[in-house]
Scaffold this motif. Structure first.
Motif, PDB file in Angstrom:
ATOM      1  N   GLY A 328       0.672  -6.491  -7.687  1.00 53.99           N
ATOM      2  CA  GLY A 328      -0.161  -6.687  -6.513  1.00 53.99           C
ATOM      3  C   GLY A 328       0.386  -6.040  -5.260  1.00 53.99           C
ATOM      4  N   GLU A 458       2.207  -6.684 -14.828  1.00 53.47           N
ATOM      5  CA  GLU A 458       1.778  -5.975 -13.621  1.00 53.47           C
ATOM      6  C   GLU A 458       2.993  -5.587 -12.790  1.00 53.47           C
ATOM      7  OE1 GLU A 458      -2.626  -8.043 -13.185  1.00 53.47           O
ATOM      8  OE2 GLU A 458      -1.014  -8.664 -11.803  1.00 53.47           O
ATOM      9  N   SER A 461       0.721  -1.648  -8.085  1.00 54.33           N
ATOM     10  CA  SER A 461      -0.741  -1.602  -8.114  1.00 54.33           C
ATOM     11  C   SER A 461      -1.308  -1.400  -9.512  1.00 54.33           C
ATOM     12  CB  SER A 461      -1.232  -0.466  -7.204  1.00 54.33           C
ATOM     13  OG  SER A 461      -0.622   0.766  -7.573  1.00 54.33           O
ATOM     14  N   ASN A 491      -7.622  -8.460 -12.109  1.00 56.32           N
ATOM     15  CA  ASN A 491      -8.134  -8.496 -10.735  1.00 56.32           C
ATOM     16  C   ASN A 491      -7.948  -7.106 -10.141  1.00 56.32           C
ATOM     17  OD1 ASN A 491      -8.541  -8.781  -7.965  1.00 56.32           O
ATOM     18  ND2 ASN A 491      -7.581 -10.795  -7.862  1.00 56.32           N
ATOM     19  N   LYS A 494      -6.295  -6.836  -6.690  1.00 55.53           N
ATOM     20  CA  LYS A 494      -4.847  -7.001  -6.705  1.00 55.53           C
ATOM     21  C   LYS A 494      -4.159  -5.801  -7.343  1.00 55.53           C
ATOM     22  CE  LYS A 494      -1.234  -9.974  -8.663  1.00 55.53           C
ATOM     23  NZ  LYS A 494      -0.963 -11.099  -9.602  1.00 55.53           N
ATOM     24  N   THR A 495      -4.618  -5.413  -8.528  1.00 56.79           N
ATOM     25  CA  THR A 495      -4.055  -4.253  -9.230  1.00 56.79           C
ATOM     26  C   THR A 495      -5.210  -3.306  -9.564  1.00 56.79           C
ATOM     27  OG1 THR A 495      -4.208  -5.549 -11.288  1.00 56.79           O
ATOM     28  CG2 THR A 495      -2.062  -5.431 -10.217  1.00 56.79           C
ATOM     29  N   ARG A 618      -2.248   2.366  -4.043  1.00 57.25           N
ATOM     30  CA  ARG A 618      -3.504   1.634  -4.175  1.00 57.25           C
ATOM     31  C   ARG A 618      -4.702   2.575  -4.329  1.00 57.25           C
ATOM     32  NH1 ARG A 618      -2.274  -3.400  -3.947  1.00 57.25           N
ATOM     33  NH2 ARG A 618      -4.447  -4.035  -4.204  1.00 57.25           N
TER      34      ARG A 618
END
Length: 642
Positions: A328, A458, A461, A491, A494-495, A618
């Motif tokens: 994230g 995770e 990103s 999500n 978030k990622t 991102r």
């Protein structure tokens, strides 16, 4: 679940075995019996692609080993080392007293020293799965490595002469000598060097060394490597190997300490069939004990240090490491590759040599040392030990400059898991009887359970979905349902990036012969999940080269890259079309050369040793293929999203 391809391959293996019984050649043209591999084995590269390697050295233990009929009283084999070895050493072996040098003279490194180097006349059938079906007795234990005396450039011409007998003040008997160097790492058991004649194909024992070599501290804690246990990046697992089963300590940070949990595996844990596997029999070597401990309370994307061991067994040095970014966060930098294995640091023959592995590890270690790497993903075909267990120690030693400093995440491949009758999708003997046991002991990923080697994690990103192509992936299977649930739960705020990884590829220009590089059943079952969940990038191994596709689905290009502002191919994924696939199995194994023609979905094809470097923010994924020898970029591309 058994695919049609796997059944066909197994049946063809059986047919080949029957043929080999009749076609293996025997010749008595020399003073020693000449039991060579049949041409049907030597020339059958298609049949043995992705199988346990077949070579005269690898099946040496199928040969009758008796003392040579050589009355030479001058023979001697000795080492320059004293009887105590450090954790890594180059051992100098000196052979003297040779009357007539021969190309077939060689030295084998036997460990443990008490291993039986004589013949096992009733065990031939146990080893036929290796591909050599000649009805011959076997060497009862396998040499770790071997070198021909001709590796000393002056040996065959007898440049190093010694006088062994004088008569009336003159030399009456002159003999020849050679000197070899063997790279040894601490695998805990003692070593003996044995001189053979007759080559790898028809060996007999000329002389055994008069003494054995032992490691100074066979209990020394070694080969520590890191892995992530979850997406918070506040905890890191360290695993290391020691000859001592008593729990040890992992010390880190400012005075923190945790006691290790200890595991191991035995010969009984290895898989076999009605023909014994290498792991079950002649390839076995005691793995010692694997210690594991978890560091907690860490800060993501931060530097720290640790050491492991005990006062009684010894301690590792102080090791610096870096935690990956938490899931994230804004970015992550990682390296990825498949099919690396290991190679000798001396001129020895070994069971399975991956020639590119040394340069790849050196290049990656330099990047890690420079602080440019957050984590590593090794996508299957890890050590290529394939039932010769001592090779795991050599592999763990090789990757230490990388894996001791950053999170080293792995996926299982065919050479870790596959074996007949053990539940693997493909019923080939590719693991040599390991059946995933050593792999899961050395590399414990955050998987649901034992022998269910799939997981997700995770970092920054990116959401990574890591699967096993060697376990049932068919519709409604446990792994299929897990894949479906895992990717659907991502999500994307978030990622924003979803990377899917597994060993066997969905796309490759290398056909693979009888054993296809791409399993159409796998593609049919799993590819729709990638499209439905908008996977951005799929990374694969298994095929030993680099290949990049368009944004592809069902072999059709759904989008092509354009030349972006940075001057590299850019896939605009704002309006998602399909995943981009990259085969990255070029990290060590001998490279597969591409055919002259390729399908339209294949955009870039390169066969050079290397790895990929990925930087995810991102808004973009930047992927660079690094040539390990030149350190230059062979390919680079971006996937962007507004």
């Amino acid at each position: 679940m058994f695919s049609a391809m796997a059944f066909s391959s197994n049946f063809l293996n059986f047919l080949l075995s029957i043929l080999l019984v009749f076609f293996t050649s025997h010749s008595s043209s020399s003073s020693y019996p000449n039991y060579s591999l049949s041409n049907i084995v030597v020339n059958s590269t298609t049949e043995f692609i992705n199988h346990t390697a077949i070579s005269e050295f690898r099946i040496l233990n199928r040969r009758v080993l008796s003392k040579c009929p050589d009355p030479n009283p001058y023979l001697s084999i000795s080492t320059a080392s004293n009887s105590s070895l450090s954790d890594e050493a180059f051992v100098t072996v000196h052979v003297s007293g040779i009357m007539v040098p021969s190309k077939g003279d060689w030295v084998g490194m036997i460990s443990p020293s008490y291993a039986d180097a004589s013949s096992c006349p009733f065990n031939a059938i146990q080893y036929q799965q290796t591909g050599d079906l000649t009805e011959l007795p076997l060497l009862c234990h396998y040499p770790v490595k071997a070198q021909y005396l001709s590796k000393d450039p002056g040996y065959l011409s007898c440049k190093k002469k010694e006088c062994k007998k004088h008569v009336h003040g003159r030399c009456a008997v002159r003999t020849c000598s050679a000197t070899l160097s063997f790279h040894v790492v601490n695998f805990r058991t003692d070593i003996e060097f044995v001189l053979f004649a007759g080559g790898f194909g028809t060996p007999c024992i000329l002389k055994r060394s008069n003494s054995t070599l032992s490691f100074t501290n066979p209990k020394q804690p070694l080969y520590g490597h890191l892995s992530s246990i979850d997406s918070t990046a506040t905890s890191m697992k360290v695993r290391w190997v020691s000859g001592d089963k008593a729990p040890q300590q992992l010390q880190y940070g400012k005075g923190k300490s945790v006691t290790s949990k200890v595991s191991t595996f035995t010969q009984k844990d290895m898989c076999s069939s009605f023909l014994k596997s290498p792991a079950k029999d002649f390839g076995w070597h005691d793995p010692g004990f694997v210690h594991s401990a978890v560091m907690t309370g860490l800060i993501p994307s931060s530097a720290n240090s640790y050491r492991y061991g005990s006062d009684s067994t010894g301690w590792s040095g102080k090791i610096s490491f870096k935690t990956p970014p938490a899931g994230g966060s804004n970015e992550v930098r990682f390296l990825a590759y498949g099919d690396m294995g290991k190679a000798p640091r001396d001129p020895s023959a070994e069971h399975y040599i991956q020639p590119g592995s040394l340069s790849v590890v050196k290049a990656m270690a330099d990047e890690v040392s420079a602080g440019n790497v957050d984590s590593v993903f090794h996508i299957g075909d890890i050590s290529y030990a394939t039932g010769f267990l001592v090779e795991w120690d050599y592999f763990l030693h090789l990757i230490t400059p990388v894996a001791a400093h950053v999170s080293y995440m792995t996926a299982i491949g065919n050479h870790e898991r596959d074996y007949i009758g053990t539940g693997s999708v493909y019923v080939t003997p590719d693991s040599g009887g390991e059946c995933g046991v050593p792999y899961e002991t050395y590399f414990q990923m955050p998987t649901p359970a034992k022998d269910k080697p799939w997981y997700s994690i995770e970092q920054g990103s990116v959401h990574f979905t890591v699967i096993s192509t060697e376990h049932n992936w068919s519709l409604n299977s446990e792994q299929y349902e897990w894949m479906k649930k895992d990717m659907a739960s991502v999500n994307r705020i978030k990622t924003p990036w979803l990377i899917f990884t597994g060993h066997r590829p969905m796309y490759s220009s290398i056909n693979g012969g009888i054993l296809k590089s791409v399993d159409d059943d796998f593609v049919k079952a799993v590819e729709p999940l990638l499209l439905a969940n908008k996977v951005d990038l799929a990374l694969w191994g298994h095929v030993h080269n680099y290949e990049r596709t368009c944004a592809v689905y069902q072999k059709e290009c759904k989008a092509l890259p354009t030349n972006g502002a940075s001057g590299i191919d850019t896939y605009n994924s704002t309006n998602y079309s399909a995943p981009v696939h990259a085969v990255i199995g070029m990290a060590g194994f001998s490279l597969d050369q591409f055919p002259s023609q390729a399908e339209k979905w294949s955009l870039v094809r390169i066969a050079e040793f290397g790895y990929v470097r990925v930087h995810a923010t991102r808004n973009s994924l930047t992927i660079e293929y690094v040539n390990a020898n030149t350190r230059k970029l062979e390919d680079s591309f971006q996937i962007t999203r507004s």
